[in-house]
Design a protein around this motif. Structure first.
Motif, short mmCIF file in Angstrom:
data_model
loop_
_atom_site.label_atom_id
_atom_site.label_comp_id
_atom_site.label_asym_id
_atom_site.label_seq_id
_atom_site.Cartn_x
_atom_site.Cartn_y
_atom_site.Cartn_z
N VAL A 393 -27.05 5.04 19.06
CA VAL A 393 -26.13 4.04 18.84
C VAL A 393 -26.03 2.55 20.57
O VAL A 393 -25.77 1.87 21.15
CB VAL A 393 -26.36 3.46 17.88
CG1 VAL A 393 -25.36 2.25 17.53
CG2 VAL A 393 -27.47 4.01 16.16
N GLU A 396 -28.31 2.38 22.39
CA GLU A 396 -29.24 1.12 22.73
C GLU A 396 -29.24 -0.62 22.27
O GLU A 396 -29.17 -1.38 22.58
CB GLU A 396 -29.46 1.50 21.19
CG GLU A 396 -31.58 0.63 20.06
CD GLU A 396 -31.36 1.15 18.91
OE1 GLU A 396 -30.88 2.21 19.01
OE2 GLU A 396 -32.23 0.39 18.40
N ALA A 412 -28.86 -2.51 15.77
CA ALA A 412 -28.38 -0.81 16.34
C ALA A 412 -27.60 -0.70 14.93
O ALA A 412 -27.09 0.45 15.28
CB ALA A 412 -28.71 -1.37 17.09
N LYS A 415 -27.26 0.32 12.01
CA LYS A 415 -28.37 2.05 11.27
C LYS A 415 -27.16 2.97 11.72
O LYS A 415 -27.02 4.04 10.71
CB LYS A 415 -29.11 2.56 12.58
CG LYS A 415 -30.52 1.30 12.75
CD LYS A 415 -31.71 2.06 13.91
CE LYS A 415 -30.73 2.47 14.84
NZ LYS A 415 -32.34 2.28 16.15
#
Ligand code: ME8
Length: 651
Positions: A393, A396, A412, A415
């Motif tokens: 993450v 990202e 992200a 998540k």
């Protein structure tokens, strides 16, 4: 080693008393970007300010019975207060009435004049005072209306200095084509390429009919055109034109000029050509984000629908307002603001997902380990999965932030937050706590949770800078160990650190819940209606009542062409279509998103019910309905051959 530098700017805003969340979006985005770059180790510079000259401001000051200087001084205080409340950490605030700016603009004008790219002539044509923009006869049409803002334009006729923009047309075009990242997002880039290809005329850059501006250095009868004046702020704020050019040398060219799409044209045509003419380097990127829209359309004073960020901050807190703007408005596209949507983001993302993760984690460490973080034991696959997700993450989120796409960057981060919440359910610490043999396992789980909280909180810092100190006070992390991007590597949580439960970070907005629910329900219903509307109703197919021809003839069916198409945020069934029915342009909302991509819709010749009463779906007014065949779960939009003329009647 010398630090890499990063220079970002917002537009300099007009001193109006109506600062709203649209302005807030640009400035919060620039601020979040700066904070992110700082975490990455860059030496950053973030500029915002005010655009204080020109006819529009002179008029506004006169209407308020003030001198223009007094008017802009009063407004500057209002804007600076707002930015402070929004936690905007700009390094400089340039005002175009400042001496340092005036000197720089004079130098720029002189440089270009000496080069021969400014000449004296005569201007006769149309001018929109509200946009401070010149327009051609063709652009204002027969009605003499500004093509940008729709207000009536003035005819002006005066002696003027002209800037030889036409000379630079090919060079600019080549530059835009050779530097794919200069104009972002790509859709804006294509628009600008077409605009420049359409031909550039020399630009009128001085006015003589009023005096609220910077006098032309070689002819005091003229004041410099406000856009030439305003655009220069990006370098005058760095000391261009002064004796001290240290900042200019360090930070120019800018890494990003950020703004909404309305003023991209000024920044990607006029500004680069000014710089080319003065032999100065061009900014690396001009990024045009979309509009913050309301259900009632674009915010405007005349509609009385301006949303004041200060009121929202007082009601919901600065973190929630910043988070909403960054998370809800898709990068580069228009997005909608509604209070219901804001409350939903607070209750779901911030209170339920993130706030709960923090408070549950801290509460469990207090309960099971007396508030002292234990040492983790060896990791099991489920722990490693969480570690790996955190590790994925981080890059990202960075990749999205690098593209100024905070909506996806924050998605992200969430998540990881969701995964950590699920990890609690899966590892069931309350069960482990009952079994003394599982003490080590329980410790490992706690450390994994607290480390996930640390990483998520660090990643949320650019969006919500006031939150990490509150979290560290509860989790016992050293703030200094949670500042840099490198510190995002797994393992920053230390055995022995002390946690301490504090107040909830984001209390749920209870009293608003009913309202939010009602809004969500209404939206869901609208979406359902739209989905149904797009399909042939099954019950109608099963038992159609007979109608006579006259009844049928009331339905105005027409051939339409789909000009453009885009998804509607948070409505997974709906697409928004811009269509042409002959000469007429309309917006249509169709429940076909689960069957067609926007790209598949563009260019189609479809059939629409043209005389259906307009209906609002997810805040978008649908002016008609398209026809499609529903075959079980399959849906086929009725599509005609491309050569059927748009506007044709369907009988
Ligand atoms: O144009 N949604 O100043 P301005 C998103 N002085 N962003 C919005 C918005 C909305 N609804 N409304 C405004 C000027 N903005 C000139 C600029 S720069 C050299 C001179 C933001 O006060 C957006 O960034 O009208 C837009 O570009 C800017 O405000 C325009 O601000």
């Amino acid at each position: 080693m010398e630090k890499q530098r990063f220079y970002i700017t917002t537009p300099i805003y007009y001193p109006s008393a109506n600062a709203h969340i649209g302005h807030g979006l640009t400035t919060v985005l620039a601020d979040a970007m700066t904070r992110y770059k700082k975490m990455q180790g860059f030496e950053t510079r973030f500029l915002t300010g005010m655009d204080e000259h020109g006819q529009k401001i002179a008029k506004a000051a006169a209407a308020g019975g003030k001198s223009p200087q007094r008017h802009v001084d009063d407004m500057a205080v209002i804007w600076q207060n707002l930015w402070e409340k929004l936690m905007i950490d700009n390094d400089d605030f340039i005002r175009t009435t400042e001496e340092r700016h005036i000197k720089g603009v004079e130098k720029l004008f002189r440089t270009i004049y000496d080069k021969g790219d400014i000449y004296l002539s005569h201007y006769q044509g149309w001018y929109c005072v509200s946009c401070e923009t010149y327009f051609t006869e063709r652009q204002v049409g027969e009605e003499h209306i500004c093509p940008d803002c729709g207000k009536a334009v003035d005819i002006i006729e005066e002696e003027s200095y002209f800037f030889r923009m036409s000379k630079y047309q090919d060079r600019l075009l080549r530059y835009i084509e050779e530097n794919p990242y200069f104009i972002q997002p790509a859709s804006r880039r294509n628009e600008m390429i077409n605009f420049v290809k359409g031909g550039l005329e020399d630009l009128c850059i001085s006015r003589t009919s009023f005096d609220w501006g910077i006098p032309v250095p070689i002819n005091e009868k003229h004041v410099i055109y406000v856009w030439f004046d305003a655009l220069s702020n990006y370098i005058t704020a760095l000391g261009y034109g002064s004796d001290d050019t240290a900042l200019y040398d360090a930070f120019w060219p800018a890494d990003v000029h950020l703004m909404a799409k309305d003023i991209i044209r000024f920044h990607t045509v006029i500004w680069p050509i000014i710089l080319m003419a003065a032999d100065l380097p061009l900014p690396k990127k001009v990024f045009g984000h979309g509009w913050v829209l309301l259900d009632s359309g674009k915010m405007s004073k005349s509609k009385g629908n301006v949303v004041d960020p200060q009121l929202l901050i007082e009601k919901y807190g600065v973190a929630a307002v910043r988070y909403f703007l960054l998370r809800e408005i898709p990068s580069g596209q228009d997005g909608y603001y509604s209070e219901a949507a804001l409350v939903q983001r607070i209750n779901i993302d911030l209170a339920n997902d993130y706030g709960n993760l923090v408070s549950r984690t801290v509460a469990m460490i207090e309960k099971y380990f007396d508030g002292i973080v234990p040492a983790a034991g060896s990791a099991e696959p489920i722990d490693r999965e969480l570690e790996e997700l955190a590790a994925a993450v981080v890059p990202e989120a960075a990749a999205y932030m690098d593209k100024l796409d905070f909506a996806n960057a924050l998605a992200a981060v969430f998540k990881l937050i969701s995964r950590a919440n699920k990890y609690i359910d899966e590892t069931a610490p309350w069960a482990l706590a009952k079994d003394p043999a599982e003490r080590q396992r329980l410790a490992t789980v706690m450390v994994h949770l607290l480390e996930s909280v640390r990483i998520a909180t660090m990643l949320l810092t650019p969006a919500m800078p006031n939150i990490p100190p509150l979290v560290w006070a509860q989790t016992g992390h050293e703030a200094a160990a949670c500042l840099d991007w490198q510190q995002l590597a797994w393992g920053g949580t230390k055995a022995g650190q002390q946690v301490k439960k504090g107040e909830g970070l984001f209390p749920r907005i209870e009293w608003k819940e009913e309202e939010a629910k009602a809004a969500a329900k209404a939206e869901a219903k609208q979406a359902e209606t739209a989905a149904k509307a797009a399909a042939v109703p099954a019950e109608a197919a099963a038992a159609p009542a007979l109608i006579d021809y006259e009844t049928f003839a009331h339905v105005d069916l027409r051939v339409a062409e789909v000009l453009s198409c885009e998804p509607i945020p948070k409505a997974d069934k709906l697409l928004k279509l811009e269509i042409a029915i002959g000469e007429e342009r309309r917006t249509l909302v169709a429940g076909v998103a689960q069957h067609y991509t926007p790209e598949e819709m563009v260019g189609r010749k479809i059939i629409v019910v043209a005389n259906l009463k307009p209906a609002k779906l997810r805040g978008v007014e649908s002016q008609g309905m398209l026809l499609a065949a529903a075959d079980g779960s399959r849906l086929e939009v009725i599509t005609l051959p491309p050569d059927v003329a748009s506007g044709s009647k369907v009988r």
